[in-house]
Design a protein around this motif. Structure first.
Motif, mmCIF file in Angstrom:
data_model
loop_
_atom_site.group_PDB
_atom_site.id
_atom_site.type_symbol
_atom_site.label_atom_id
_atom_site.label_comp_id
_atom_site.label_asym_id
_atom_site.label_seq_id
_atom_site.Cartn_x
_atom_site.Cartn_y
_atom_site.Cartn_z
ATOM 1 N N GLY A 89 0.771 -1.224 0.000
ATOM 2 C CA GLY A 89 0.000 0.000 0.000
ATOM 3 C C GLY A 89 0.805 1.279 0.000
ATOM 4 O O GLY A 89 0.239 2.383 -0.036
ATOM 5 N N ASP A 90 2.135 1.194 0.034
ATOM 6 C CA ASP A 90 2.997 2.379 -0.012
ATOM 7 C C ASP A 90 3.746 2.420 -1.330
ATOM 8 O O ASP A 90 3.848 1.406 -2.031
ATOM 9 N N SER A 91 4.314 3.581 -1.646
ATOM 10 C CA SER A 91 5.032 3.759 -2.897
ATOM 11 C C SER A 91 6.426 4.316 -2.622
ATOM 12 O O SER A 91 6.594 5.203 -1.779
ATOM 13 N N TRP A 92 7.416 3.779 -3.342
ATOM 14 C CA TRP A 92 8.799 4.245 -3.231
ATOM 15 C C TRP A 92 9.234 4.794 -4.586
ATOM 16 O O TRP A 92 9.130 4.115 -5.606
ATOM 17 N N ASP A 93 9.750 6.011 -4.602
ATOM 18 C CA ASP A 93 10.178 6.657 -5.834
ATOM 19 C C ASP A 93 11.532 6.102 -6.297
ATOM 20 O O ASP A 93 12.417 5.813 -5.473
ATOM 21 N N PHE A 94 11.692 5.990 -7.616
ATOM 22 C CA PHE A 94 12.996 5.633 -8.174
ATOM 23 C C PHE A 94 13.970 6.781 -7.904
ATOM 24 O O PHE A 94 13.672 7.936 -8.192
ATOM 25 N N ILE A 95 15.140 6.462 -7.351
ATOM 26 C CA ILE A 95 16.124 7.483 -6.999
ATOM 27 C C ILE A 95 17.308 7.471 -7.961
ATOM 28 O O ILE A 95 17.642 8.493 -8.562
ATOM 29 N N ALA A 96 17.952 6.329 -8.108
ATOM 30 C CA ALA A 96 19.148 6.260 -8.949
ATOM 31 C C ALA A 96 19.482 4.810 -9.260
ATOM 32 O O ALA A 96 19.030 3.885 -8.563
ATOM 33 N N LYS A 97 20.300 4.633 -10.298
ATOM 34 C CA LYS A 97 20.751 3.305 -10.705
ATOM 35 C C LYS A 97 22.202 3.401 -11.146
ATOM 36 O O LYS A 97 22.580 4.326 -11.868
ATOM 37 N N ILE A 98 23.014 2.452 -10.717
ATOM 38 C CA ILE A 98 24.411 2.392 -11.141
ATOM 39 C C ILE A 98 24.619 1.139 -11.976
ATOM 40 O O ILE A 98 24.261 0.031 -11.558
ATOM 41 N N ASP A 99 25.133 1.325 -13.194
ATOM 42 C CA ASP A 99 25.481 0.214 -14.074
ATOM 43 C C ASP A 99 26.727 0.624 -14.835
ATOM 44 O O ASP A 99 27.445 1.540 -14.420
ATOM 45 N N ASP A 100 26.990 -0.027 -15.952
ATOM 46 C CA ASP A 100 28.194 0.298 -16.717
ATOM 47 C C ASP A 100 28.195 1.733 -17.224
ATOM 48 O O ASP A 100 29.243 2.283 -17.538
ATOM 49 N N GLY A 101 26.999 2.335 -17.322
ATOM 50 C CA GLY A 101 26.918 3.711 -17.778
ATOM 51 C C GLY A 101 27.290 4.728 -16.718
ATOM 52 O O GLY A 101 27.452 5.911 -17.007
ATOM 53 N N GLY A 102 27.431 4.284 -15.471
ATOM 54 C CA GLY A 102 27.821 5.180 -14.395
ATOM 55 C C GLY A 102 26.648 5.939 -13.805
ATOM 56 O O GLY A 102 25.520 5.878 -14.294
ATOM 57 N N SER A 103 26.902 6.655 -12.720
ATOM 58 C CA SER A 103 25.899 7.470 -12.047
ATOM 59 C C SER A 103 26.614 8.590 -11.308
ATOM 60 O O SER A 103 27.718 8.396 -10.779
ATOM 61 N N ASP A 104 25.983 9.771 -11.258
ATOM 62 C CA ASP A 104 26.591 10.920 -10.585
ATOM 63 C C ASP A 104 26.509 10.808 -9.068
ATOM 64 O O ASP A 104 27.331 11.395 -8.358
ATOM 65 N N VAL A 105 25.503 10.094 -8.560
ATOM 66 C CA VAL A 105 25.268 10.082 -7.105
ATOM 67 C C VAL A 105 25.360 8.695 -6.468
ATOM 68 O O VAL A 105 25.470 8.580 -5.251
ATOM 69 N N LEU A 106 25.321 7.634 -7.288
ATOM 70 C CA LEU A 106 25.334 6.273 -6.764
ATOM 71 C C LEU A 106 26.570 5.530 -7.265
ATOM 72 O O LEU A 106 26.908 5.609 -8.445
ATOM 73 N N SER A 107 27.237 4.832 -6.362
ATOM 74 C CA SER A 107 28.414 4.051 -6.749
ATOM 75 C C SER A 107 28.322 2.656 -6.153
ATOM 76 O O SER A 107 27.684 2.454 -5.112
#
Length: 222
Positions: A89-107
């Motif tokens: 019954g609750d919802s969680w927003d997508f924040i970030a994903k780290i893969d081969d393409g990289g991410s600015d905030v997630l490692s």
């Protein structure tokens, strides 16, 4: 005495329609249904999870509250990038994903079956969050739930992929890394934010608005 101006019913309906448009345009969260996602039958708390345990992923030196999986395939089949996650019954927003393409905030230590992960964005208003790890295809991924996380200023921890890939390989050897194996392919974060309490000034404006509505109705009745 000048009578107050009232908005015709048709105009009021038009205004309400514009106000509701943003809500209708928002993507509906994916609700995990029976047999394909986060169900009690597959959760660590019920003792029915496959292979995994709450200690496989940690955050700020604490084990996960619950975990779900491990599941076949790719989480992207159920959770397209950017779509929210819904559970109980609750919802969680997508924040970030780290893969081969990289991410600015997630490692994260990709292409390893255990290592560290960290998130450098703002987490001060998070109430709870999910960490989703992807490795191999059969099984392929698992979700780890962390509850009661209010007041955090930083976020990071460890991960461990306990399952083997289809060929029985376990990372981080060369064959497992090249084929995906049980080495980490990508890691995603989903968060539920703390509900915002209206400030006193906002409450005061709402009170004035209600008072104005009451006076207008009283004048119309006269």
């Amino acid at each position: 005495m000048q009578k107050p101006t009232f908005i015709p019913h048709a105009s009021r309906a038009l205004v309400m329609g514009f106000l509701l448009l943003p809500a209708a345009a928002m993507a509906a969260p994916y609700a995990f249904d029976s047999g394909t996602g986060l169900t009690d039958a597959h959760s660590c708390s019920s003792g029915g999870a496959y292979i995994i345990s709450t200690g496989n992923v940690t955050a700020n030196n604490a084990d996960a509250t619950n975990c779900f999986g491990a599941y076949q395939g790719n989480p992207g089949e159920l959770l397209p990038d950017g779509a929210p996650l819904a559970w109980n019954g609750d919802s969680w927003d997508f924040i970030a994903k780290i893969d081969d393409g990289g991410s600015d905030v997630l490692s994260a230590d990709l292409n390893q079956n255990q290592g560290d992960w960290s998130y450098s964005g703002d987490v001060s208003n998070w109430a709870s969050f999910f960490v989703v790890t992807k490795a191999s295809n059969n099984p392929g991924w698992a979700a780890y739930y962390f509850d009661d996380t209010q007041g955090l200023s930083t976020l990071g921890g460890t991960f461990f992929i306990p399952w083997m890939n289809e060929g029985g390989n376990k990372g981080p050897d060369a064959s497992a890394t090249e084929e995906g194996g049980s080495a980490l392919s990508n890691l995603s974060l989903y968060a539920r934010r703390v509900a915002q309490v209206p400030e006193p000034a906002t409450l005061g404006l709402m009170g004035l608005g209600l008072l104005g509505l009451g006076l207008g109705r009283r004048q119309r009745a006269q």
